[in-house]
Design a protein around this motif. Sequence first.
Motif, PDB file in Angstrom:
ATOM      1  N   THR A   1       0.880  -1.195   0.046  1.00 17.39           N
ATOM      2  CA  THR A   1      -0.240   0.093   0.030  1.00 17.39           C
ATOM      3  C   THR A   1       1.070   1.130  -0.005  1.00 17.39           C
ATOM      4  N   ILE A   2       0.594   2.054  -1.010  1.00 16.85           N
ATOM      5  CA  ILE A   2       1.469   3.452  -1.049  1.00 16.85           C
ATOM      6  C   ILE A   2       0.574   4.754  -0.851  1.00 16.85           C
ATOM      7  N   ILE A   3       1.016   5.463  -0.347  1.00 17.35           N
ATOM      8  CA  ILE A   3       0.372   6.953  -0.022  1.00 17.35           C
ATOM      9  C   ILE A   3       1.058   7.788  -0.639  1.00 17.35           C
ATOM     10  N   HIS A   4       0.255   8.754  -1.576  1.00 23.52           N
ATOM     11  CA  HIS A   4       1.081   9.819  -2.016  1.00 23.52           C
ATOM     12  C   HIS A   4       1.703  10.796  -0.918  1.00 23.52           C
ATOM     13  N   PRO A   5       2.854  11.540  -1.133  1.00 21.80           N
ATOM     14  CA  PRO A   5       3.453  12.346  -0.234  1.00 21.80           C
ATOM     15  C   PRO A   5       2.559  13.329   0.141  1.00 21.80           C
ATOM     16  N   ASP A   6       1.770  14.186  -0.531  1.00 21.91           N
ATOM     17  CA  ASP A   6       0.760  14.934  -0.167  1.00 21.91           C
ATOM     18  C   ASP A   6      -0.303  14.744   0.837  1.00 21.91           C
ATOM     19  N   ALA A   7      -0.960  13.246   0.507  1.00 23.03           N
ATOM     20  CA  ALA A   7      -1.884  12.744   1.475  1.00 23.03           C
ATOM     21  C   ALA A   7      -1.243  12.415   2.755  1.00 23.03           C
ATOM     22  N   ALA A   8      -0.073  11.889   2.719  1.00 26.54           N
ATOM     23  CA  ALA A   8       0.895  11.596   3.852  1.00 26.54           C
ATOM     24  C   ALA A   8       0.859  12.752   4.789  1.00 26.54           C
ATOM     25  N   LYS A   9       0.982  14.040   4.270  1.00 31.51           N
ATOM     26  CA  LYS A   9       1.443  15.123   4.968  1.00 31.51           C
ATOM     27  C   LYS A   9       0.051  15.513   5.643  1.00 31.51           C
TER      28      LYS A   9
ATOM     29  N   VAL B   1       5.306   5.616   1.614  1.00 29.28           N
ATOM     30  CA  VAL B   1       4.988   6.778   1.283  1.00 29.28           C
ATOM     31  C   VAL B   1       5.868   7.060  -0.006  1.00 29.28           C
ATOM     32  N   GLY B   2       5.406   7.441  -1.326  1.00 31.41           N
ATOM     33  CA  GLY B   2       6.238   7.804  -2.496  1.00 31.41           C
ATOM     34  C   GLY B   2       5.097   8.374  -3.472  1.00 31.41           C
ATOM     35  N   GLN B   3       5.703   8.722  -4.634  1.00 27.36           N
ATOM     36  CA  GLN B   3       4.950   9.354  -5.603  1.00 27.36           C
ATOM     37  C   GLN B   3       5.086   8.175  -6.843  1.00 27.36           C
ATOM     38  N   VAL B   4       4.220   7.475  -7.238  1.00 23.67           N
ATOM     39  CA  VAL B   4       4.281   6.429  -8.139  1.00 23.67           C
ATOM     40  C   VAL B   4       3.940   7.363  -9.623  1.00 23.67           C
ATOM     41  N   PRO B   5       5.097   6.817 -10.538  1.00 25.33           N
ATOM     42  CA  PRO B   5       5.077   7.849 -11.518  1.00 25.33           C
ATOM     43  C   PRO B   5       3.817   7.888 -12.508  1.00 25.33           C
ATOM     44  N   GLY B   6       3.168   6.872 -12.592  1.00 28.94           N
ATOM     45  CA  GLY B   6       1.969   6.754 -13.477  1.00 28.94           C
ATOM     46  C   GLY B   6       0.902   7.483 -12.961  1.00 28.94           C
ATOM     47  N   LEU B   7       0.868   7.536 -11.752  1.00 28.41           N
ATOM     48  CA  LEU B   7      -0.479   8.204 -11.278  1.00 28.41           C
ATOM     49  C   LEU B   7      -0.104   9.656 -11.471  1.00 28.41           C
ATOM     50  N   ALA B   8       0.783  10.102 -11.840  1.00 24.56           N
ATOM     51  CA  ALA B   8       0.624  11.523 -12.039  1.00 24.56           C
ATOM     52  C   ALA B   8      -0.067  12.038 -13.473  1.00 24.56           C
ATOM     53  N   ALA B   9      -0.145  10.910 -14.308  1.00 22.98           N
ATOM     54  CA  ALA B   9      -0.838  11.085 -15.558  1.00 22.98           C
ATOM     55  C   ALA B   9      -2.498  11.070 -15.301  1.00 22.98           C
TER      56      ALA B   9
END
Length: 344
Positions: free
Chosen positions: A235-243, A304-312
């Motif tokens: 499970t991965i949380i975007h850094p902005d959401a983690a903040k 926690v991290g930014q998955v490259p594909g989700l930015a699209a």
Amino acid sequence: MRLLYVITIAYFAPPVLAFGPAFVSRSNRAGLAIFSGPPSTEHDVMAVSAPLKFIGPYPCLALRFPNLGTSAQRSRNETGVSLDFVVDTAANTNTIQGPVVAELQLKSTGQFALPGVSATGSIPGGETFLLGDTQLDGMGPDLFMIDLTASVLPVSNPAAAGVLSLAFLQCFPGGVEFDWENRQFRFLSETNASEKEGLQMIPIERQPITQLPLIQITINNVELTALLDTGSPITIIHPDAAKRANIDVQNVEANKSRNPFKSLFSQNDSQVLTIMGGDGKPTKLYPTKSAVEISMFGESVVYVGQVPGLAALQVKSPDVILGTDVLKRRPKMILRVQQNEMWI
């Protein structure tokens, strides 16, 4: 056992939801999602069961193709091939590996999956091939689906022949049950009250571009949008959401030991994970400093991290990729794609 942290998310825009495969029971090939005398009537619901196996951390379904053969089989005038597929709720197109297509001499449908994005970034489209009639491997000669198709796309399929996507799961009007505890799939013609007893319904919203399943969860009492992803073991949380949720990550660099042999004896599974983007640049995923409270699933250490594909995904991009490490904390899950419902 070495875990392969490969996130098999396949997003395609516009969505390619191929509803060609038809679900059949016995030898009835009359149409989509037809049960004609069910192999199982447990709880008065017509259902077909099959083993839920794992290849590493990935949930897989084994299918047998009675009309296909390898080159060795064809030389003996024989047919019948079994293949393992990752069942991935965060993919919207069935995929097949190119070497499998070549070995089985699959026929092209003349159609192509459009370019899109995966977890690692942009990917090109690919040709679609006909796998044909299928059976559940080891479950007898009855047909399970007809005219199953899959596309050759550069997405990661760890040790599996391909991916069965949301398009596959959409074929079952009563939904698909993932029984994590007993390692069993159940493909349902309907879902009655007894099937749902003791379970909680969570509404599913579709991501506008891909039609992939999103649910609302809370982490540390902050509401977030999560992508339901059985193709991700973590499970991965975007850094902005983690903040927003006041989540801290481990200071891995500060915790590094100078003892070169420590990792051989450490019982701590927490580690920094790296996924490679389509541009070749690495993206690091950091474990949380402590377990976070996830609504309906309890406490869990996540990444926690930014998955490259989700930015699209510029519209309704998820805050969280909800992987099987968290989903398996509940004994079972019924995914009713046609009704946009998840029961746990």
